[in-house]
Design an enzyme around this catalytic site. Structure first.
Site, PDB file in Angstrom:
ATOM      1  CG  PHE A   1      -2.186   0.795   1.023  1.00  0.00           C
ATOM      2  CD1 PHE A   1      -3.054   0.537  -0.034  1.00  0.00           C
ATOM      3  CD2 PHE A   1      -2.490   1.836   1.879  1.00  0.00           C
ATOM      4  CE1 PHE A   1      -4.204   1.297  -0.219  1.00  0.00           C
ATOM      5  CE2 PHE A   1      -3.634   2.614   1.706  1.00  0.00           C
ATOM      6  CZ  PHE A   1      -4.490   2.340   0.652  1.00  0.00           C
TER       7      PHE A   1
ATOM      8  CB  THR B   1       5.268  -5.796  -2.300  1.00  0.00           C
ATOM      9  OG1 THR B   1       5.543  -6.916  -3.148  1.00  0.00           O
ATOM     10  CG2 THR B   1       4.109  -6.138  -1.376  1.00  0.00           C
TER      11      THR B   1
ATOM     12  CE  LYS C   1       8.789  -2.187 -12.323  1.00  0.00           C
ATOM     13  NZ  LYS C   1       9.555  -0.946 -12.314  1.00  0.00           N
TER      14      LYS C   1
ATOM     15  CD  GLU D   1      -1.455  -3.316 -20.162  1.00  0.00           C
ATOM     16  OE1 GLU D   1      -2.223  -4.023 -20.809  1.00  0.00           O
ATOM     17  OE2 GLU D   1      -0.340  -2.956 -20.604  1.00  0.00           O
TER      18      GLU D   1
ATOM     19  CB  VAL E   1       5.424  -3.482 -19.766  1.00  0.00           C
ATOM     20  CG1 VAL E   1       6.168  -2.870 -20.943  1.00  0.00           C
ATOM     21  CG2 VAL E   1       6.049  -4.809 -19.373  1.00  0.00           C
TER      22      VAL E   1
ATOM     23  N   GLY F   1      12.267  13.772  -7.974  1.00  0.00           N
ATOM     24  CA  GLY F   1      11.580  12.511  -7.672  1.00  0.00           C
ATOM     25  C   GLY F   1      11.461  11.584  -8.868  1.00  0.00           C
TER      26      GLY F   1
ATOM     27  CD  GLU G   1      13.420   4.760  -6.447  1.00  0.00           C
ATOM     28  OE1 GLU G   1      13.615   4.858  -5.219  1.00  0.00           O
ATOM     29  OE2 GLU G   1      12.293   4.665  -6.960  1.00  0.00           O
TER      30      GLU G   1
ATOM     31  CG  ASP H   1      12.689  -0.202 -14.575  1.00  0.00           C
ATOM     32  OD1 ASP H   1      11.911  -0.776 -13.775  1.00  0.00           O
ATOM     33  OD2 ASP H   1      12.294   0.550 -15.479  1.00  0.00           O
TER      34      ASP H   1
ATOM     35  CE  LYS I   1       9.442  -1.023 -16.579  1.00  0.00           C
ATOM     36  NZ  LYS I   1       9.838   0.391 -16.495  1.00  0.00           N
TER      37      LYS I   1
HETATM   38  N1  LIG Z   1       5.598   3.809  -8.812  1.00  0.00           N
HETATM   39  C1  LIG Z   1       5.417   3.609 -10.109  1.00  0.00           C
HETATM   40  O1  LIG Z   1       5.209   4.543 -10.879  1.00  0.00           O
HETATM   41  C2  LIG Z   1       5.416   2.200 -10.664  1.00  0.00           C
HETATM   42  C3  LIG Z   1       5.187   1.987 -12.029  1.00  0.00           C
HETATM   43  C4  LIG Z   1       5.143   0.677 -12.523  1.00  0.00           C
HETATM   44  C5  LIG Z   1       5.348  -0.395 -11.659  1.00  0.00           C
HETATM   45  N2  LIG Z   1       5.613  -0.144 -10.342  1.00  0.00           N
HETATM   46  C6  LIG Z   1       5.828  -1.289  -9.459  1.00  0.00           C
HETATM   47  O2  LIG Z   1       4.762  -1.343  -8.532  1.00  0.00           O
HETATM   48  C7  LIG Z   1       5.220  -1.844  -7.283  1.00  0.00           C
HETATM   49  C8  LIG Z   1       4.876  -0.856  -6.187  1.00  0.00           C
HETATM   50  O3  LIG Z   1       5.551   0.360  -6.443  1.00  0.00           O
HETATM   51  P1  LIG Z   1       5.387   1.608  -5.479  1.00  0.00           P
HETATM   52  O4  LIG Z   1       5.943   2.763  -6.207  1.00  0.00           O
HETATM   53  O5  LIG Z   1       3.985   1.663  -4.951  1.00  0.00           O
HETATM   54  O6  LIG Z   1       6.361   1.201  -4.290  1.00  0.00           O
HETATM   55  P2  LIG Z   1       6.327   1.735  -2.781  1.00  0.00           P
HETATM   56  O7  LIG Z   1       5.700   3.088  -2.733  1.00  0.00           O
HETATM   57  O8  LIG Z   1       7.683   1.524  -2.232  1.00  0.00           O
HETATM   58  O9  LIG Z   1       5.299   0.736  -2.052  1.00  0.00           O
HETATM   59  C9  LIG Z   1       5.612  -0.596  -1.791  1.00  0.00           C
HETATM   60  C10 LIG Z   1       4.628  -1.090  -0.760  1.00  0.00           C
HETATM   61  O10 LIG Z   1       4.874  -2.466  -0.504  1.00  0.00           O
HETATM   62  C11 LIG Z   1       4.836  -2.647   0.908  1.00  0.00           C
HETATM   63  N3  LIG Z   1       5.564  -3.859   1.260  1.00  0.00           N
HETATM   64  C12 LIG Z   1       6.903  -4.115   1.184  1.00  0.00           C
HETATM   65  N4  LIG Z   1       7.166  -5.353   1.658  1.00  0.00           N
HETATM   66  C13 LIG Z   1       5.972  -5.875   2.034  1.00  0.00           C
HETATM   67  C14 LIG Z   1       5.571  -7.098   2.617  1.00  0.00           C
HETATM   68  N5  LIG Z   1       6.462  -8.073   2.906  1.00  0.00           N
HETATM   69  N6  LIG Z   1       4.257  -7.299   2.864  1.00  0.00           N
HETATM   70  C15 LIG Z   1       3.344  -6.342   2.603  1.00  0.00           C
HETATM   71  N7  LIG Z   1       3.658  -5.151   2.067  1.00  0.00           N
HETATM   72  C16 LIG Z   1       4.960  -4.932   1.791  1.00  0.00           C
HETATM   73  C17 LIG Z   1       5.441  -1.391   1.482  1.00  0.00           C
HETATM   74  O11 LIG Z   1       5.103  -1.279   2.844  1.00  0.00           O
HETATM   75  P3  LIG Z   1       5.488   0.026   3.715  1.00  0.00           P
HETATM   76  O12 LIG Z   1       4.531   1.087   3.235  1.00  0.00           O
HETATM   77  O13 LIG Z   1       5.209  -0.383   5.104  1.00  0.00           O
HETATM   78  O14 LIG Z   1       6.919   0.312   3.410  1.00  0.00           O
HETATM   79  C18 LIG Z   1       4.737  -0.368   0.590  1.00  0.00           C
HETATM   80  O15 LIG Z   1       3.445  -0.108   1.081  1.00  0.00           O
HETATM   81  C19 LIG Z   1       6.729  -2.048  -7.442  1.00  0.00           C
HETATM   82  O16 LIG Z   1       6.987  -3.411  -7.682  1.00  0.00           O
HETATM   83  C20 LIG Z   1       7.100  -1.182  -8.631  1.00  0.00           C
HETATM   84  O17 LIG Z   1       8.209  -1.654  -9.348  1.00  0.00           O
HETATM   85  C21 LIG Z   1       5.647   1.106  -9.830  1.00  0.00           C
END
Ligand SMILES: NC(=O)c1ccc[n+]([C@@H]2O[C@H](COP(=O)([O-])OP(=O)(O)OC[C@H]3O[C@@H](n4cnc5c(N)ncnc54)[C@H](OP(=O)(O)O)[C@@H]3O)[C@@H](O)[C@H]2O)c1
Length: 345
Positions: free
Chosen positions: A11, A99, A128, A152, A155, A209, A212, A223, A227
Site C-alpha cells: 500500500f 509490493t 516486475k 498490464e 510495462v 523525484g 531514486e 529496470d 520489462k
Molecule cells: N511507482 C510507479 O510509478 C510504478 C510503475 C510501474 C510499476 N511499479 C511497481 O509497482 C510496485 C509498487 O511500487 P510503489 O511505487 O507503490 O512502491 P512503494 O511506494 O515503495 O510501495 C511498496 C509497498 O509495498 C509494501 N511492502 C513491502 N514489503 C511488504 C511485505 N512483505 N508485505 C506487505 N507489504 C509490503 C510497502 O510497505 P510500507 O509502506 O510499510 O513500506 C509499501 O506499502 C513495485 O513493484 C514497482 O516496481 C511502480
C-alpha cells in the site's frame, strides 16, 4: 450488479493509486461496467494485514497512509502481522499485488501471488519481480487453479502495451519489439541533449523525484531488462533469464556523444529490444543506448515518457507512447486488469 472482493498487498504509491481510483471511479464502474468493488483487505510492511468483512473505508485508509499512521487505526478491522497469514485466512476474489520489485528472488511478491493463485484468487500486479523472473511458473499455477493473472502495469504503467499486443493485435506475428521502457533514463538523456552533463541531470532527476536515491536499477538498465523479460514471455513465449539479455546502461554516455548525435540528426535513447530470428529459432534480447535517426518515432519521445514500437507481419509498425510511471497512471493499469477480469466473470 457484479461484485468483486479485492485485497491489496503493498500500500505505497501504486496500491494507494489503485485505491484512490476505486473511489473516484466508483460511479463509472457501477454505471458502465455494472461492477461494485469492495476493498476487504490491505497490507503493508510496517503494519501488516488488515481485513474488514463489510469493506474498508478507502478515504480513511488514504488519510492514514498519507500521515504514515498505522493502518490498524482503521475502525472495526481484524489484524494479522503477516500478510500471508491474513490472506490465507480471509481470501477474496482478486489480489492486487503492489509490493516493491526485487529482481534477485522476486520476494515478497512471489509468495503473495503464489498463495493467492493457489487459493483460487485472480491476481493483478504491478510488481516486475515475479513477472520478470517467474512468469512461466505463475501462469501455469493460474491455469491449474482456473484463475487469471494479469500484469498490464508492469510495462509502461497503465499505458496499454500488453493488452494492445495480446488482445488488440491478436493474430499478428510479432517479429520485434523496441522500446523506451524507463522514464528516468529517458529524462536524463533528453536533458543531456540540451548540453548538460550526466551527473548534473541525474541530481536534478533525483531532486524532482524522477530518480531514486540509488539510481542503479534505472541507469544501469536493470529496470528495462525486467520489462524485456516480461515481454519475452508474454509476446514471444520465451522464458529468458537476466543473463540472456545484453545489458548496457547510460552511465558512460557523455555530453559530447549526445551533442555529436544531435549534429548528425540522431538522438541517443536507451532502447530495450527483442528481435526474433526464426532462421535459428532464437530471440535476441538487449538493453543499450542506441543512436536513432529522427525518422524513428522513438527518437522524438522525450522526458519521462515511455514508448514502444511493435513490428509485425500484418500491421508492420505500431508505436504506443504514454506514461511509464506514476501513482494514478500505474493504478490505472491495475484497474484495467481488474475490469478485464470482471468482464469474464
Ligand atoms: N511507482 C510507479 O510509478 C510504478 C510503475 C510501474 C510499476 N511499479 C511497481 O509497482 C510496485 C509498487 O511500487 P510503489 O511505487 O507503490 O512502491 P512503494 O511506494 O515503495 O510501495 C511498496 C509497498 O509495498 C509494501 N511492502 C513491502 N514489503 C511488504 C511485505 N512483505 N508485505 C506487505 N507489504 C509490503 C510497502 O510497505 P510500507 O509502506 O510499510 O513500506 C509499501 O506499502 C513495485 O513493484 C514497482 O516496481 C511502480
Amino acid at each position: 450488479m457484479k461484485h468483486i472482493r479485492l485485497s491489496i498487498i503493498g500500500f505505497g504509491v501504486v496500491g494507494q493509486g489503485l485505491a484512490e481510483l476505486l473511489t473516484t471511479k466508483q460511479a463509472l464502474l457501477r454505471r458502465d461496467f455494472g461492477l461494485e468493488v469492495t476493498l476487504i483487505s490491505v497490507a503493508n510492511a510496517r503494519h501488516g494485514f488488515i481485513y474488514r468483512e463489510d469493506g474498508l473505508d478507502i478515504p480513511t485508509l488514504l488519510e492514514l497512509a498519507a500521515a504514515r499512521r498505522p493502518l490498524t487505526e482503521h475502525p472495526g478491522i481484524q489484524h494479522w502481522a503477516h500478510p500471508l497469514d491474513g490472506l490465507q485466512a480471509t481470501g477474496g476474489d482478486v489480489l492486487a499485488e503492489a509490493t516493491g520489485t526485487n529482481l534477485r528472488d522476486a520476494e515478497p511478491g512471489m509468495s503473495h501471488i503464489r498463495a493467492a493463485l493457489a487459493q483460487g484468487m485472480h491476481v493483478i500486479t504491478a510488481n516486475k519481480g515475479p513477472a520478470a523472473l517467474a512468469a512461466q511458473e505463475l501462469f501455469a499455477l493460474a491455469q491449474q487453479y482456473g484463475v487469471q493473472l494479469r500484469m498490464e502495469s508492469t510495462v509502461m504503467a497503465g499505458t496499454p502495451v500488453l493488452s494492445t499486443i495480446r488482445e488488440g493485435m491478436a493474430g499478428t506475428s510479432v517479429s520485434a519489439i523496441r522500446g523506451i521502457l524507463n522514464g528516468t533514463t529517458n529524462y536524463i538523456l533528453s536533458a543531456m541533449s540540451t548540453g548538460r552533463d550526466y551527473r548534473e541531470v541525474l541530481a536534478e532527476a533525483q531532486a524532482l523525484g524522477f530518480a531514486e536515491a540509488d539510481p542503479t536499477a534505472d541507469v544501469e538498465g536493470y529496470d528495462a531488462l525486467a520489462k524485456i523479460l516480461i515481454l519475452a514471455f508474454l509476446v514471444f513465449g520465451r522464458s529468458l533469464k537476466p543473463a540472456d539479455v545484453f545489458r548496457q546502461g547510460i552511465i558512460s554516455i557523455t555530453r559530447e556523444q549526445v551533442q555529436r548525435a544531435i549534429e548528425n540528426d540522431r538522438r541517443i535513447k536507451l532502447i530495450a529490444s527483442l528481435v526474433s530470428h526464426p532462421e535459428d529459432d532464437t530471440l535476441e534480447a538487449k538493453v543499450a543506448p542506441i543512436e536513432l535517426p529522427l525518422s524513428d518515432p522513438l527518437s522524438r519521445v522525450d522526458g519521462v515518457m515511455n514508448a514502444i514500437t511493435i513490428h509485425s507481419d500484418t500491421l508492420l509498425e505500431v508505436t504506443v507512447i504514454g506514461p511509464g510511471a506514476g501513482r494514478i497512471q500505474t493504478g490505472q493499469g491495475l484497474l484495467a486488469d481488474l475490469l478485464a477480469i470482471a468482464h469474464t466473470q
